[in-house]
Design a protein around this motif. Structure first.
Motif, short mmCIF file in Angstrom:
data_model
loop_
_atom_site.label_atom_id
_atom_site.label_comp_id
_atom_site.label_asym_id
_atom_site.label_seq_id
_atom_site.Cartn_x
_atom_site.Cartn_y
_atom_site.Cartn_z
N MET A 208 8.17 -9.84 8.57
CA MET A 208 8.64 -8.60 7.95
C MET A 208 10.07 -8.73 7.41
N ALA A 209 10.65 -9.91 7.53
CA ALA A 209 12.04 -10.08 7.07
C ALA A 209 12.16 -9.86 5.56
N SER A 210 11.12 -10.18 4.81
CA SER A 210 11.19 -10.04 3.36
C SER A 210 11.17 -8.58 2.91
N TYR A 211 10.78 -7.67 3.81
CA TYR A 211 10.74 -6.25 3.47
C TYR A 211 11.97 -5.49 3.96
N VAL A 212 12.90 -6.17 4.59
CA VAL A 212 14.09 -5.52 5.14
C VAL A 212 15.20 -5.53 4.10
N PHE A 213 15.75 -4.35 3.82
CA PHE A 213 16.84 -4.23 2.85
C PHE A 213 18.18 -4.58 3.48
N GLY A 214 18.38 -4.18 4.73
CA GLY A 214 19.63 -4.45 5.42
C GLY A 214 19.55 -4.00 6.86
N ARG A 215 20.68 -4.04 7.51
CA ARG A 215 20.74 -3.66 8.92
C ARG A 215 21.93 -2.75 9.15
N ARG A 216 21.70 -1.64 9.84
CA ARG A 216 22.76 -0.67 10.11
C ARG A 216 23.65 -1.17 11.24
N PRO A 217 24.84 -0.57 11.38
CA PRO A 217 25.74 -1.01 12.47
C PRO A 217 25.14 -0.84 13.86
N ASP A 218 24.21 0.12 14.02
CA ASP A 218 23.61 0.31 15.34
C ASP A 218 22.44 -0.64 15.61
N GLY A 219 22.15 -1.53 14.67
CA GLY A 219 21.13 -2.54 14.89
C GLY A 219 19.77 -2.21 14.32
N ILE A 220 19.59 -1.03 13.74
CA ILE A 220 18.29 -0.64 13.17
C ILE A 220 18.16 -1.22 11.76
N HIS A 221 17.02 -1.84 11.50
CA HIS A 221 16.77 -2.43 10.19
C HIS A 221 16.31 -1.36 9.20
N VAL A 222 16.77 -1.48 7.97
CA VAL A 222 16.42 -0.55 6.90
C VAL A 222 15.41 -1.22 5.98
N ILE A 223 14.30 -0.56 5.75
CA ILE A 223 13.21 -1.12 4.93
C ILE A 223 13.49 -0.85 3.46
N ASP A 224 13.16 -1.81 2.63
CA ASP A 224 13.32 -1.68 1.18
C ASP A 224 12.20 -0.76 0.66
N MET A 225 12.57 0.43 0.21
CA MET A 225 11.58 1.41 -0.23
C MET A 225 10.89 1.01 -1.52
N ASP A 226 11.55 0.17 -2.33
CA ASP A 226 10.91 -0.31 -3.55
C ASP A 226 9.69 -1.16 -3.22
N LYS A 227 9.83 -2.01 -2.21
CA LYS A 227 8.69 -2.83 -1.80
C LYS A 227 7.63 -1.98 -1.11
N THR A 228 8.06 -0.93 -0.41
CA THR A 228 7.08 -0.03 0.19
C THR A 228 6.20 0.62 -0.86
N TRP A 229 6.83 1.09 -1.95
CA TRP A 229 6.06 1.73 -3.02
C TRP A 229 5.13 0.72 -3.71
N GLN A 230 5.60 -0.51 -3.90
CA GLN A 230 4.75 -1.53 -4.51
C GLN A 230 3.50 -1.79 -3.67
N LYS A 231 3.67 -1.85 -2.36
CA LYS A 231 2.53 -2.09 -1.49
C LYS A 231 1.61 -0.86 -1.41
N ILE A 232 2.18 0.34 -1.52
CA ILE A 232 1.34 1.55 -1.54
C ILE A 232 0.45 1.54 -2.78
N VAL A 233 1.02 1.15 -3.92
CA VAL A 233 0.23 1.08 -5.16
C VAL A 233 -0.86 0.01 -5.04
N LEU A 234 -0.52 -1.14 -4.45
CA LEU A 234 -1.51 -2.20 -4.26
C LEU A 234 -2.64 -1.74 -3.35
N ALA A 235 -2.28 -1.10 -2.24
CA ALA A 235 -3.31 -0.61 -1.32
C ALA A 235 -4.17 0.46 -1.97
N ALA A 236 -3.56 1.32 -2.77
CA ALA A 236 -4.32 2.37 -3.46
C ALA A 236 -5.30 1.77 -4.45
#
Length: 222
Positions: free
Chosen positions: A1-29
């Motif tokens: 899942m590292a390729s879908y991570v946009f960055g990491r917040r100071p508290d350690g939570i990873h932020v997902i790249d929403m552009d890739k999320t939308w691309q995968k939603i379109v593919l699944a649809a």
């Protein structure tokens, strides 16, 4: 899942790249829309807060919902009374629904899964990156996927808004339901008390008028 991570917040939570999320939603649809009979799509969800989104998604798409406990052997054991042979599986979490994902690999069934940054991707064909542990996030992901499927099928135009709100896909806690019911009961009681209070006020006003008229009559006799 590292390729879908946009960055990491100071508290350690990873932020997902929403552009890739939308691309995968379109593919699944596109994969979902390519299946002629939507009932051949099985949507598996064992987590309680994702079951409402699963049922709503199946209602608008026409898929088959497996909400709640997954019965082992549903995709592999023909003796199982719940046996079915779907052409595609959509699961809420590849970790929680690992039994269904494993059996789909045995039966050679493609799997579309909503995946968080810590979700295993073994036997998953299409991973839609997103927060699959939040009530609002999983409901929104199912809503976006359902809307895109309807648009690809031509049942919904891209120039018009879908009249179904994302809130309809959100799970509701039992405590929140109790609060809503209690508020409705209080409103009903208040509405029932208003006519009674108004009628009582009318009777009091009529009695005051009667007493005033009686007092004037007595004073006129003197």
């Amino acid at each position: 899942m590292a390729s879908y991570v946009f960055g990491r917040r100071p508290d350690g939570i990873h932020v997902i790249d929403m552009d890739k999320t939308w691309q995968k939603i379109v593919l699944a649809a596109r994969m979902i829309a390519a299946i002629e009979n939507p009932a051949d799509i099985a949507v598996v969800c064992s987590r309680p807060y994702g079951q409402r989104a699963t049922l709503k998604f199946c209602r608008y798409i026409g898929a088959t919902a497996i909400a709640g406990r997954y019965v082992p052997g549903t995709f592999t054991n023909r003796i199982n009374p719940h046996f079915m042979e779907p052409r595609m599986i959509i699961c809420n979490d590849s970790r929680e629904d690992k039994q269904a994902v494993l059996e789909s690999a045995y039966a050679n069934i493609p799997v579309v899964a909503f995946a968080d940054t810590d979700s295993p991707l073994k036997y998953v064909d299409v991973a839609v990156p997103g927060n699959n542990k939040g009530i609002q996030s999983i409901g929104l992901l199912y809503w976006l996927l359902a809307r895109e499927v309807l648009r690809i099928r031509g049942e919904l135009s891209r120039t018009e808004e879908w009249d179904v709100m994302p809130d309809m896909f959100f799970a509701i806690d039992a405590a929140e339901i109790e609060k809503i019911e209690a508020a409705r009961e209080q409103e009903a009681k208040a509405e029932a008390e208003v006519p009674v209070a108004a009628e009582a006020a009318e009777w009091v006003a009529a009695e005051d008028d009667w007493q005033a008229e009686a007092a004037e009559g007595e004073s006129g006799q003197w």
